[in-house]
Design a protein around this motif. Structure first.
Motif, PDB file in Angstrom:
ATOM      1  N   VAL A 135     107.646 157.814  97.251  1.00  0.00           N
ATOM      2  CA  VAL A 135     107.909 158.387  95.807  1.00  0.00           C
ATOM      3  C   VAL A 135     106.627 159.137  95.625  1.00  0.00           C
ATOM      4  CG1 VAL A 135     107.588 158.012  93.394  1.00  0.00           C
ATOM      5  CG2 VAL A 135     108.945 156.581  94.783  1.00  0.00           C
ATOM      6  N   GLY A 136     105.500 159.104  96.143  1.00  0.00           N
ATOM      7  CA  GLY A 136     104.334 159.949  96.025  1.00  0.00           C
ATOM      8  C   GLY A 136     104.709 161.245  96.855  1.00  0.00           C
ATOM      9  N   GLU A 137     105.072 161.172  98.039  1.00  0.00           N
ATOM     10  CA  GLU A 137     105.612 162.264  98.669  1.00  0.00           C
ATOM     11  C   GLU A 137     106.247 163.203  98.248  1.00  0.00           C
ATOM     12  OE1 GLU A 137     105.802 165.215 101.776  1.00  0.00           O
ATOM     13  OE2 GLU A 137     104.256 163.648 101.467  1.00  0.00           O
ATOM     14  N   SER A 138     107.478 162.540  97.408  1.00  0.00           N
ATOM     15  CA  SER A 138     108.639 163.362  96.784  1.00  0.00           C
ATOM     16  C   SER A 138     107.825 164.119  95.509  1.00  0.00           C
ATOM     17  CB  SER A 138     109.883 162.592  96.760  1.00  0.00           C
ATOM     18  OG  SER A 138     110.450 161.994  97.489  1.00  0.00           O
ATOM     19  N   THR A 139     107.078 163.392  95.032  1.00  0.00           N
ATOM     20  CA  THR A 139     106.587 163.962  93.909  1.00  0.00           C
ATOM     21  C   THR A 139     105.491 165.078  94.232  1.00  0.00           C
ATOM     22  OG1 THR A 139     106.727 161.756  92.602  1.00  0.00           O
ATOM     23  CG2 THR A 139     105.436 163.501  91.612  1.00  0.00           C
ATOM     24  N   ALA A 140     104.679 164.876  95.186  1.00  0.00           N
ATOM     25  CA  ALA A 140     103.752 165.880  95.356  1.00  0.00           C
ATOM     26  C   ALA A 140     104.431 167.235  96.107  1.00  0.00           C
ATOM     27  CB  ALA A 140     102.690 165.195  96.436  1.00  0.00           C
ATOM     28  N   ALA A 141     105.381 166.875  96.867  1.00  0.00           N
ATOM     29  CA  ALA A 141     106.225 168.018  97.451  1.00  0.00           C
ATOM     30  C   ALA A 141     106.960 168.895  96.335  1.00  0.00           C
ATOM     31  CB  ALA A 141     107.198 167.547  98.486  1.00  0.00           C
ATOM     32  N   ALA A 142     107.374 168.243  95.388  1.00  0.00           N
ATOM     33  CA  ALA A 142     108.075 169.188  94.159  1.00  0.00           C
ATOM     34  C   ALA A 142     106.905 169.701  93.598  1.00  0.00           C
ATOM     35  CB  ALA A 142     108.846 168.004  93.265  1.00  0.00           C
ATOM     36  N   LEU A 143     105.863 169.099  93.178  1.00  0.00           N
ATOM     37  CA  LEU A 143     104.645 170.009  92.392  1.00  0.00           C
ATOM     38  C   LEU A 143     104.214 171.164  93.120  1.00  0.00           C
ATOM     39  CD1 LEU A 143     102.665 166.724  90.731  1.00  0.00           C
ATOM     40  CD2 LEU A 143     104.270 168.410  89.612  1.00  0.00           C
ATOM     41  N   ASN A 144     104.132 170.785  94.623  1.00  0.00           N
ATOM     42  CA  ASN A 144     103.616 171.761  95.439  1.00  0.00           C
ATOM     43  C   ASN A 144     104.416 173.117  95.370  1.00  0.00           C
ATOM     44  OD1 ASN A 144     101.718 172.561  97.453  1.00  0.00           O
ATOM     45  ND2 ASN A 144     103.207 172.616  98.969  1.00  0.00           N
ATOM     46  N   GLN A 145     105.753 173.047  94.732  1.00  0.00           N
ATOM     47  CA  GLN A 145     106.574 174.216  94.901  1.00  0.00           C
ATOM     48  C   GLN A 145     106.532 174.985  93.286  1.00  0.00           C
ATOM     49  OE1 GLN A 145     110.722 173.295  95.802  1.00  0.00           O
ATOM     50  NE2 GLN A 145     109.814 171.750  97.480  1.00  0.00           N
ATOM     51  N   ALA A 146     105.643 174.351  92.374  1.00  0.00           N
ATOM     52  CA  ALA A 146     105.592 174.778  91.023  1.00  0.00           C
ATOM     53  C   ALA A 146     104.922 176.247  91.128  1.00  0.00           C
ATOM     54  CB  ALA A 146     104.892 174.030  90.230  1.00  0.00           C
ATOM     55  N   PRO A 147     105.290 177.112  90.168  1.00  0.00           N
ATOM     56  CA  PRO A 147     104.696 178.652  90.346  1.00  0.00           C
ATOM     57  C   PRO A 147     103.330 178.401  90.246  1.00  0.00           C
ATOM     58  CG  PRO A 147     106.726 178.463  89.116  1.00  0.00           C
ATOM     59  CD  PRO A 147     106.303 177.058  89.490  1.00  0.00           C
ATOM     60  N   GLY A 148     102.691 177.474  89.377  1.00  0.00           N
ATOM     61  CA  GLY A 148     101.108 177.715  89.246  1.00  0.00           C
ATOM     62  C   GLY A 148     100.475 176.993  90.102  1.00  0.00           C
ATOM     63  N   VAL A 149     101.082 176.196  91.195  1.00  0.00           N
ATOM     64  CA  VAL A 149     100.206 175.694  92.146  1.00  0.00           C
ATOM     65  C   VAL A 149     100.145 176.476  93.550  1.00  0.00           C
ATOM     66  CG1 VAL A 149     100.497 173.801  93.653  1.00  0.00           C
ATOM     67  CG2 VAL A 149     101.070 173.347  91.218  1.00  0.00           C
ATOM     68  N   ARG A 150      98.986 176.956  93.605  1.00  0.00           N
ATOM     69  CA  ARG A 150      98.736 178.007  94.496  1.00  0.00           C
ATOM     70  C   ARG A 150      97.764 177.527  95.847  1.00  0.00           C
ATOM     71  NH1 ARG A 150      98.278 180.104  89.668  1.00  0.00           N
ATOM     72  NH2 ARG A 150      96.137 179.267  89.454  1.00  0.00           N
ATOM     73  N   ASP A 151      97.172 176.392  95.686  1.00  0.00           N
ATOM     74  CA  ASP A 151      96.278 175.790  96.647  1.00  0.00           C
ATOM     75  C   ASP A 151      96.242 174.222  96.639  1.00  0.00           C
ATOM     76  OD1 ASP A 151      94.219 175.452  94.581  1.00  0.00           O
ATOM     77  OD2 ASP A 151      93.388 177.268  95.403  1.00  0.00           O
ATOM     78  N   ILE A 152      95.353 173.659  97.502  1.00  0.00           N
ATOM     79  CA  ILE A 152      95.426 172.288  97.392  1.00  0.00           C
ATOM     80  C   ILE A 152      94.567 171.647  95.966  1.00  0.00           C
ATOM     81  CG2 ILE A 152      93.320 172.042  98.476  1.00  0.00           C
ATOM     82  CD1 ILE A 152      96.192 169.460  99.033  1.00  0.00           C
ATOM     83  N   ASP A 153      93.745 172.445  95.496  1.00  0.00           N
ATOM     84  CA  ASP A 153      93.035 172.089  94.295  1.00  0.00           C
ATOM     85  C   ASP A 153      94.101 172.042  93.009  1.00  0.00           C
ATOM     86  OD1 ASP A 153      90.647 171.796  95.554  1.00  0.00           O
ATOM     87  OD2 ASP A 153      89.948 174.000  95.127  1.00  0.00           O
ATOM     88  N   ASP A 154      94.788 173.005  93.205  1.00  0.00           N
ATOM     89  CA  ASP A 154      95.802 173.105  91.980  1.00  0.00           C
ATOM     90  C   ASP A 154      96.966 171.809  92.011  1.00  0.00           C
ATOM     91  OD1 ASP A 154      95.026 175.500  91.049  1.00  0.00           O
ATOM     92  OD2 ASP A 154      96.470 176.696  92.338  1.00  0.00           O
ATOM     93  N   LEU A 155      97.214 171.625  93.329  1.00  0.00           N
ATOM     94  CA  LEU A 155      98.354 170.617  93.539  1.00  0.00           C
ATOM     95  C   LEU A 155      97.504 169.107  93.114  1.00  0.00           C
ATOM     96  CD1 LEU A 155     100.837 169.082  94.627  1.00  0.00           C
ATOM     97  CD2 LEU A 155      99.672 169.253  96.789  1.00  0.00           C
ATOM     98  N   GLN A 156      96.270 168.781  93.253  1.00  0.00           N
ATOM     99  CA  GLN A 156      95.279 167.744  93.010  1.00  0.00           C
ATOM    100  C   GLN A 156      95.302 167.645  91.474  1.00  0.00           C
ATOM    101  OE1 GLN A 156      91.661 168.135  95.427  1.00  0.00           O
ATOM    102  NE2 GLN A 156      92.371 166.202  96.360  1.00  0.00           N
ATOM    103  N   ARG A 157      95.245 168.747  90.744  1.00  0.00           N
ATOM    104  CA  ARG A 157      95.203 168.773  89.317  1.00  0.00           C
ATOM    105  C   ARG A 157      96.458 168.536  88.834  1.00  0.00           C
ATOM    106  NH1 ARG A 157      91.113 172.855  90.284  1.00  0.00           N
ATOM    107  NH2 ARG A 157      92.717 174.673  90.282  1.00  0.00           N
TER     108      ARG A 157
END
Length: 240
Positions: A135-157
């Motif tokens: 579940v965590g992988e699916s969620t993180a992978a989806a968020l990683n595709q959001a336009p506002g997520v540009r790097d690992i710091d954005d993904l963590q936030r």
């Protein structure tokens, strides 16, 4: 127990099932988790103990320790069994990242409403079972595709904001359900009884912003409130 970590046992998910015994009651970790969930659904976590679980299974308490070394491991198995249901929803193909996150969030809420004890274990230590990780992988992978997520710091936030919202929203909803059930409070009756008092307080003019929320704001049910507030979180991820 001889493990790569000295005296620390391997995680319960990595230990093989004990060898079957010539006993009248067959056991497995899946059976133990399913029965424990049924007890927790009926009596809450405070009503769950190894002794009660053993009685429900028709075995001696010591036999359970072949499968779980302590109550903490039992809770780990129960939590991951709930995550298995959420993981099923996460595997369904969705149109885009936002739809995926919404699907996972809705499945998490539905699981929490069916298993209220689940929210008591959210937001504490990390859940590391295979289904929780899926579940965590699916969620993180989806968020990683959001336009506002540009790097690992954005993904963590983004992940942190989403997790904080889910934990807070679900705990609040479940707490309200529990309180209404334990006190026998009818929400409509409570609102009717307190309505005149609230109107008098708002008429003083000392609480203009609250008055706007009460008078002009939309009064939504719990499901719609959850969805709308989640949408606000995802809008922030898009624009960050």
């Amino acid at each position: 127990m001889d493990t790569p970590y000295g005296n620390v046992p391997l995680p319960v998910w990595e230990r093989p099932e004990p060898q079957p015994r010539s006993a009248p009651v067959p056991l497995s970790r899946a059976t133990i988790a399913t029965t424990a969930i049924r007890l927790a659904d009926a009596h809450g976590l405070d009503g769950l103990s190894v002794r009660k679980l053993a009685k429900e299974l028709g075995v001696g308490p010591m036999r359970l320790y072949d499968y779980v070394v302590n109550r903490s491991e039992l809770l780990d198995l129960m939590v991951d069994a709930v995550y298995a249901r959420i993981a099923e929803a996460a595997r369904l193909p969705e149109a885009d990242w936002r739809a995926t996150v919404l699907t996972i969030a809705r499945a998490t809420r539905e699981a929490a409403l069916d298993h209220e004890w689940f929210v008591d274990l959210l937001g504490a230590r990390p859940h590391l079972g295979p289904h929780a990780l899926a579940v965590g992988e699916s969620t993180a992978a989806a968020l990683n595709q959001a336009p506002g997520v540009r790097d690992i710091d954005d993904l963590q936030r983004a992940s942190g904001a989403l997790s904080a919202y889910l934990v807070g929203a679900l705990r609040r909803e479940i707490t309200e359900r529990r309180t209404a059930r334990s006190t026998g409070t009818d929400v409509s009756a409570w609102q009717t009884a307190h309505g005149p008092y609230l109107r008098r307080m708002l008429d003083t003019g000392r609480y203009p912003t609250i008055a706007r929320l009460v008078v002009d704001g939309a009064h939504l049910d719990a499901e719609e409130t959850f969805r709308r507030n989640l949408t606000t979180i995802l809008d922030g991820v898009t624009e960050s």
